[in-house]
Design an enzyme around this catalytic site. Structure first.
Site, PDB file in Angstrom:
ATOM      1  N   ARG A 193      20.304 -47.039  24.776  1.00 19.35           N
ATOM      2  CA  ARG A 193      21.093 -45.940  25.318  1.00 19.35           C
ATOM      3  C   ARG A 193      20.497 -44.614  24.873  1.00 19.35           C
ATOM      4  O   ARG A 193      20.129 -44.441  23.710  1.00 19.35           O
ATOM      5  CB  ARG A 193      22.564 -46.049  24.865  1.00 19.35           C
ATOM      6  CG  ARG A 193      23.365 -47.112  25.609  1.00 19.35           C
ATOM      7  CD  ARG A 193      23.584 -46.709  27.060  1.00 19.35           C
ATOM      8  NE  ARG A 193      24.287 -47.689  27.851  1.00 19.35           N
ATOM      9  CZ  ARG A 193      23.697 -48.605  28.609  1.00 19.35           C
ATOM     10  NH1 ARG A 193      22.383 -48.676  28.653  1.00 19.35           N
ATOM     11  NH2 ARG A 193      24.403 -49.438  29.331  1.00 19.35           N
ATOM     12  N   GLU A 230      20.527 -38.727  32.278  1.00 21.93           N
ATOM     13  CA  GLU A 230      19.744 -39.830  32.814  1.00 21.93           C
ATOM     14  C   GLU A 230      18.316 -39.402  33.129  1.00 21.93           C
ATOM     15  O   GLU A 230      17.360 -40.085  32.779  1.00 21.93           O
ATOM     16  CB  GLU A 230      20.432 -40.381  34.070  1.00 21.93           C
ATOM     17  CG  GLU A 230      19.698 -41.503  34.761  1.00 21.93           C
ATOM     18  CD  GLU A 230      19.930 -42.851  34.102  1.00 21.93           C
ATOM     19  OE1 GLU A 230      19.357 -43.841  34.582  1.00 21.93           O
ATOM     20  OE2 GLU A 230      20.675 -42.905  33.109  1.00 21.93           O
ATOM     21  N   HIS A 247      14.249 -45.392  32.793  1.00 22.09           N
ATOM     22  CA  HIS A 247      15.398 -46.298  32.646  1.00 22.09           C
ATOM     23  C   HIS A 247      15.270 -47.489  33.594  1.00 22.09           C
ATOM     24  O   HIS A 247      16.105 -47.736  34.450  1.00 22.09           O
ATOM     25  CB  HIS A 247      16.711 -45.564  32.896  1.00 22.09           C
ATOM     26  CG  HIS A 247      17.911 -46.346  32.401  1.00 22.09           C
ATOM     27  ND1 HIS A 247      19.182 -45.842  32.387  1.00 22.09           N
ATOM     28  CD2 HIS A 247      18.011 -47.612  31.903  1.00 22.09           C
ATOM     29  CE1 HIS A 247      20.028 -46.747  31.908  1.00 22.09           C
ATOM     30  NE2 HIS A 247      19.321 -47.830  31.603  1.00 22.09           N
TER      31      HIS A 247
END
Length: 344
Positions: free
Chosen positions: A252, A281, A303
């Site tokens: 994370r 993000e 990601h």
């Protein structure tokens, strides 16, 4: 008969080449059947409008919500209305699922805790080995026209180095088995598991995060994000690390302080970093990540550690099956988070 409404707030697999296509929801329609009114969150120009007023209108009357990036809030649950029974997260992480709120409301909550273990461990290993073997500077130098075996510096022998794993859940254990085969020693820090568990994976548990950081040459983060672990790795922690060590994060983004990491890289507190997750993000949306992105000692990806065709297909089918079972008043136990609501 009133239709059973299920709303997917922001499913990424319906966006292809920057365009939304509801016809791609083949798995969901196959599993849920024609009796379910399948809805999707508002979108524009290939992006979901996850915080827009239209989102609240779209979820109205839903019996089950399926979220991806969308944060579960009281406003979202209120907008869904009294027919809402629960929320399913299409993914492993639960920081946006708001389990305490679901429990307080008597709603069930699910996630898919293990669909991408192989992918994440392979990605973590890829980042670690790319850093250890200095692959990126080699690639860039040779592609740029220069043949130089010393570009990026001479690597260390990995079998004489130590791997440190922070968080020893499903993925942490798989990393110990997969990536740990390259390292001479594997250390584990996880205050929630007993030390004997680590020895079952040929690893050794340590009592403090500081001990793991100071002894490890590659530190990989595989702990969940919560109030305790947010900014788990800051300036003090990075100063504990060895100057020849790498930090890797495929868990994370909020686990790491970006300013501290940029400083650690630029001042030589650590040798480099492999980062797949950021907050926000897209790290280009926050200038605090710029020193990390631009540093020659980093390997970064967007990601995607969880991503493969197989993993995405498994996640979609398993989520749809969870929704189907809960609509039929069955209570699957894998991925159940708000247990108080399991009886409803």
């Amino acid at each position: 008969m009133t239709a059973r409404i299920v709303t997917y707030t922001d499913p990424p697999w319906l966006i292809e080449d920057g365009k939304f296509d509801s016809g791609l929801a083949t798995v969901e329609r196959e599993v849920l059947g024609a009796d379910v009114d399948l809805r999707f969150g508002p979108h524009a120009e290939g992006r979901y409008q996850i915080t827009s007023p239209q989102m609240f209108e779209q979820v109205s009357g839903s019996e089950i919500l399926v979220v991806y990036r969308r944060q579960v809030t009281a406003e979202l649950l209120d907008a869904a209305g009294p027919r809402l029974r629960g929320v399913v997260r299409q993914g492993v992480g639960i920081d946006n699922l708001n389990v305490p709120l679901l429990t307080e409301r008597g709603l069930f909550g699910y996630h898919v805790p293990d669909y991408c273990v192989d992918e994440v461990t392979a990605h973590t290993a890829s980042l670690a080995l790319a850093l250890e073997r200095r692959l990126i500077p080699q690639h860039q130098t040779l592609k740029g026209g220069t043949f130089d075996i010393y570009a990026g510096g001479a690597p260390y022998r990995i079998s004489r180095r130590t791997l440190g794993i922070v968080g020893f859940g499903r993925i942490g254990r798989a990393v110990a088995a997969k990536l740990g085969a390259f390292y001479g020693e594997v250390l584990v820090y996880d205050p929630h598991v007993g030390r004997d568990l680590a020895e079952g994976y040929r690893a050794k548990a340590v009592d403090t995060l500081q001990e793991l950081l100071s002894r490890s040459h590659a530190v990989v983060l595989h702990c969940p994000l919560d109030e305790v672990t947010e900014r788990l790795i800051g300036a003090d922690e990075l100063r504990c690390m060895r100057p020849d060590a790498y930090l890797l994060n495929t868990a994370r983004g909020k686990l790491v302080d970006p300013v501290a990491l940029g400083t650690a890289l630029n001042e030589g507190w650590i040798a480099g970093a492999g980062i797949d997750v950021f907050h926000p993000e897209n790290p280009h949306d926050d200038p605090e990540w710029k020193p990390v992105l631009e540093h020659p000692g980093t390997v970064v990806t967007s990601h995607r550690a969880f991503l493969s065709e197989d993993a995405e297909g498994s996640s979609r089918r398993r989520v749809a099956e969870l929704v189907r079972d809960r609509l039929a008043h069955r209570v699957p136990t894998v991925g159940l988070l708000s247990e108080e609501a399991a009886r409803t």
